[in-house]
Design a protein around this motif. Structure first.
Motif, mmCIF file in Angstrom:
data_model
loop_
_atom_site.group_PDB
_atom_site.id
_atom_site.type_symbol
_atom_site.label_atom_id
_atom_site.label_comp_id
_atom_site.label_asym_id
_atom_site.label_seq_id
_atom_site.Cartn_x
_atom_site.Cartn_y
_atom_site.Cartn_z
ATOM 1 N N ARG A 218 0.817 -1.213 0.000
ATOM 2 C CA ARG A 218 0.000 0.000 0.000
ATOM 3 C C ARG A 218 0.851 1.264 0.000
ATOM 4 N NH1 ARG A 218 -4.617 0.545 -1.928
ATOM 5 N NH2 ARG A 218 -5.180 2.193 -0.490
ATOM 6 N N ASN A 219 1.742 1.384 0.980
ATOM 7 C CA ASN A 219 2.574 2.592 1.045
ATOM 8 C C ASN A 219 3.725 2.366 2.011
ATOM 9 O OD1 ASN A 219 1.223 2.827 3.582
ATOM 10 N ND2 ASN A 219 1.360 5.054 3.511
ATOM 11 N N TYR B 20 -0.653 -5.213 1.793
ATOM 12 C CA TYR B 20 -1.913 -5.931 1.627
ATOM 13 C C TYR B 20 -1.664 -7.440 1.617
ATOM 14 C CZ TYR B 20 -5.812 -2.707 0.611
ATOM 15 O OH TYR B 20 -6.851 -1.816 0.696
ATOM 16 N N LEU B 21 -0.531 -7.838 1.008
ATOM 17 C CA LEU B 21 -0.193 -9.245 0.926
ATOM 18 C C LEU B 21 1.328 -9.381 0.950
ATOM 19 C CD1 LEU B 21 -1.640 -12.028 0.450
ATOM 20 C CD2 LEU B 21 -0.934 -11.814 -1.944
ATOM 21 N N VAL C 170 -3.031 -4.075 5.670
ATOM 22 C CA VAL C 170 -2.723 -2.768 6.255
ATOM 23 C C VAL C 170 -3.147 -1.688 5.265
ATOM 24 C CG1 VAL C 170 -0.971 -1.309 7.305
ATOM 25 C CG2 VAL C 170 -0.758 -3.811 7.450
ATOM 26 N N SER C 171 -4.075 -0.831 5.698
ATOM 27 C CA SER C 171 -4.576 0.215 4.800
ATOM 28 C C SER C 171 -3.515 1.260 4.496
ATOM 29 C CB SER C 171 -5.795 0.907 5.434
ATOM 30 O OG SER C 171 -6.862 0.021 5.577
ATOM 31 N N VAL D 254 2.214 5.029 12.775
ATOM 32 C CA VAL D 254 0.809 4.732 13.053
ATOM 33 C C VAL D 254 0.228 4.059 11.814
ATOM 34 C CG1 VAL D 254 -1.459 5.679 13.600
ATOM 35 C CG2 VAL D 254 0.586 6.650 14.664
ATOM 36 N N ALA D 255 -0.434 2.910 12.040
ATOM 37 C CA ALA D 255 -0.966 2.120 10.931
ATOM 38 C C ALA D 255 -2.462 1.906 11.094
ATOM 39 C CB ALA D 255 -0.254 0.777 10.846
#
Length: 517
Positions: A210-211, A226-227, A257-258, A270-271
């Motif tokens: 994601r980032n 994400y994976l 994880v967004s 912070v996640a």
């Protein structure tokens, strides 16, 4: 590239395995319509992985609608004009079928993937160009997967170099602005030395990413995946992996994880988590007090066992999922939203939600900004679904105003030295070529710019001093359009290949209130 050949071969082999469980029609449909974005192996590419574990929050009826009509705020198009109901249903059945074997991506795979392009000793300690290193832009060009380093004073490119495929989440800078770190959708993390105009190192930290975030002391890079369902900590110096953190709740349920961000004043990452209603805070402060999960009467008496580090996880359990969030200026509060349009304020110090906020539609808090209005701090967010900008008082957490716009947008930007906020209509069905100018005092739309009629205009970013505003023409044969931020008059155009985001070094490392963090 060799890694592309290896991955393609592996994907083809896995596709043959999965074909045994799929109908031939569904397999062919997937290869024709889905594989280019989601991967032949369903492990993700420019689009997310299509696996049952990644689709828990998307029920099958919603999945049918997504394939038919597309998905708002994403690059997912609708296929109802190409596929009939039975074909769409067969694709849904396919993506909700588990893979025969789940791929792994652990320490061994990461270390084997790592590439050192330049040794640290070979790099000079001064910029090799004469431009102000604090007023540079890093421009991501999605059209041909390149990035441009742009002089923010002369408004001229310094260099242009290839990047990995489908960068995502925005590049992040080291504290002094010398290095920039990129993340690609397929998990590649790259470190680039801006001063020496050289790629330093790369590592594949995940399969679908994601980032990333860079610690405020410049020591660590944290990657949100994400994976697999992991957070990965890397040494920022050379991108060597330090720790893989499995993302699970206390019952063992795992989650994508967004996003992960650096909370500099707190010396922590912070996640936000996609599949469990929790926020995680992971400290990188060597002097931080021990972290305990659950209730401890007196940790000094040895009644509790501290969470193991490095990067011990402090869990904040919430009532609702949190897909997107925004920090206040002191990083004491996290303002979050979910895809269902609900808003909540989480106090990171007492570790709980303190109030709900009114956030209709689908606010894009990750693109929110803040400023002082009549002596009080406010935040504003564009909306991915509705034509409005929500302005919230960050003392009372009440809505100050819902500002009507021409349509749903994606990016909102400003600068401390300008009276205006710039908002696009990126998610609209019309007027996508318009940038709207919002007066930060009156909260009224006072002007509209149409840089290139008929072409998508998006993602404004400002020069270090706020003098210039740069707007992307989001087309393969696109350009950056430079405006005088005070007069709103056009200054210059720079041809680019589908320029998406552009990121000013000074604004990013000083955490300007007018840009995303």
């Amino acid at each position: 590239m060799i890694w592309r050949i290896v991955l393609t071969a592996a994907a083809a082999a896995l596709s043959l395995q999965m074909g045994k469980a799929w109908s031939a029609d569904a397999d062919a449909l997937y290869r024709t319509h889905c594989a280019a974005c989601h991967g032949a192996d369903r492990l993700g590419g420019t689009g997310p992985a299509l696996l049952p574990g990644n689709l828990e929050r998307l029920r099958k009826p919603a999945a049918l609608s997504t394939i038919a009509d597309g998905r708002i705020a994403t690059q997912m198009p609708g296929f109802k004009d190409k596929l009939n109901e039975e074909e769409i249903k067969s694709l849904v059945d396919l993506v909700y079928t588990p893979l025969p074997t789940m791929p792994t991506w652990g320490m061994a795979e990461m270390r084997a993937s790592r590439i050192e392009h330049r040794a640290a000793a070979s790099l000079g300690d001064k910029p090799v160009f004469k431009a102000d290193p604090m007023n540079l832009f890093v421009v991501v060009e999605l059209g041909d997967h390149h990035a441009t380093i742009l002089d923010g004073d002369k408004l001229e490119p310094i260099t242009r170099f290839p990047t990995r495929y489908a960068l995502h989440g925005g590049p992040k800078f080291s504290p002094e602005g010398r290095y920039v770190y990129f993340a690609s959708r397929d998990g590649w993390i790259a470190k680039y030395d801006i001063w020496n105009l050289a790629l330093v190192a790369e590592i594949r930290a995940g399969i679908n990413t994601r980032n990333l975030a860079v610690s405020s002391d410049g020591r660590f890079v944290m990657v949100a995946n994400y994976l697999p369902h992991t957070l990965v900590a890397l040494d920022a110096k050379d991108l060597q992996p330090i720790r893989i953190i499995d993302v699970k709740d206390d019952k063992g349920k795992s989650s994508r994880v967004s996003a992960v961000y650096d909370a500099a004043p707190r010396k922590s990452f912070v996640a936000a988590l996609k599949d469990i209603p929790e926020v995680w805070e992971l400290t990188y402060d060597d002097k931080a007090e021990p972290v305990y999960n659950g209730m401890v009467h007196d940790y000094k008496m040895g009644e509790g066992v501290a969470v193991k580090g490095p990067f011990p996880v402090r869990r904040i359990v919430l009532e609702d999922y949190l897909d997107d969030f925004f920090f206040d200026a002191r990083y004491d509060h996290l303002i979050g939203s979910s895809r269902e349009g609900k808003g909540q304020v989480v106090n990171l110090n007492i570790r709980r939600k303190i109030t709900d906020i009114e956030l209709p539609g689908m606010p894009h808090l990750g693109s929110g900004i803040s400023w002082e209005l009549d002596g009080r701090p406010v935040m504003a967010s564009p909306n991915l679904k509705d034509g409005l900008v929500t302005v919230i008082d960050m003392k009372t957490w009440k809505t100050v105003k819902q500002v009507k716009t021409l349509g749903p947008g994606f990016f909102m930007r400003s600068h401390e030295n300008t009276p205006y906020a710039w908002v696009d209509v990126f998610n609209g069905t019309k007027d996508r070529d318009v940038i709207q100018i919002l007066d930060k005092k009156t909260l009224e739309v006072v002007a509209q710019l149409r840089p290139s009629p008929g072409k998508v205009a998006a993602h404004t970013e400002f020069s270090r001093d706020g003098k210039y505003a740069l707007v992307s023409i989001w087309e393969n044969e696109g350009e950056l359009v430079v405006y005088d931020a005070q007069t709103l008059k056009e200054v210059k155009r720079l041809p680019m290949r589908k320029p998406s985001g552009k990121y000013n070094v000074f604004n990013k490392i000083t955490r300007s209130a007018g840009t995303s963090h």
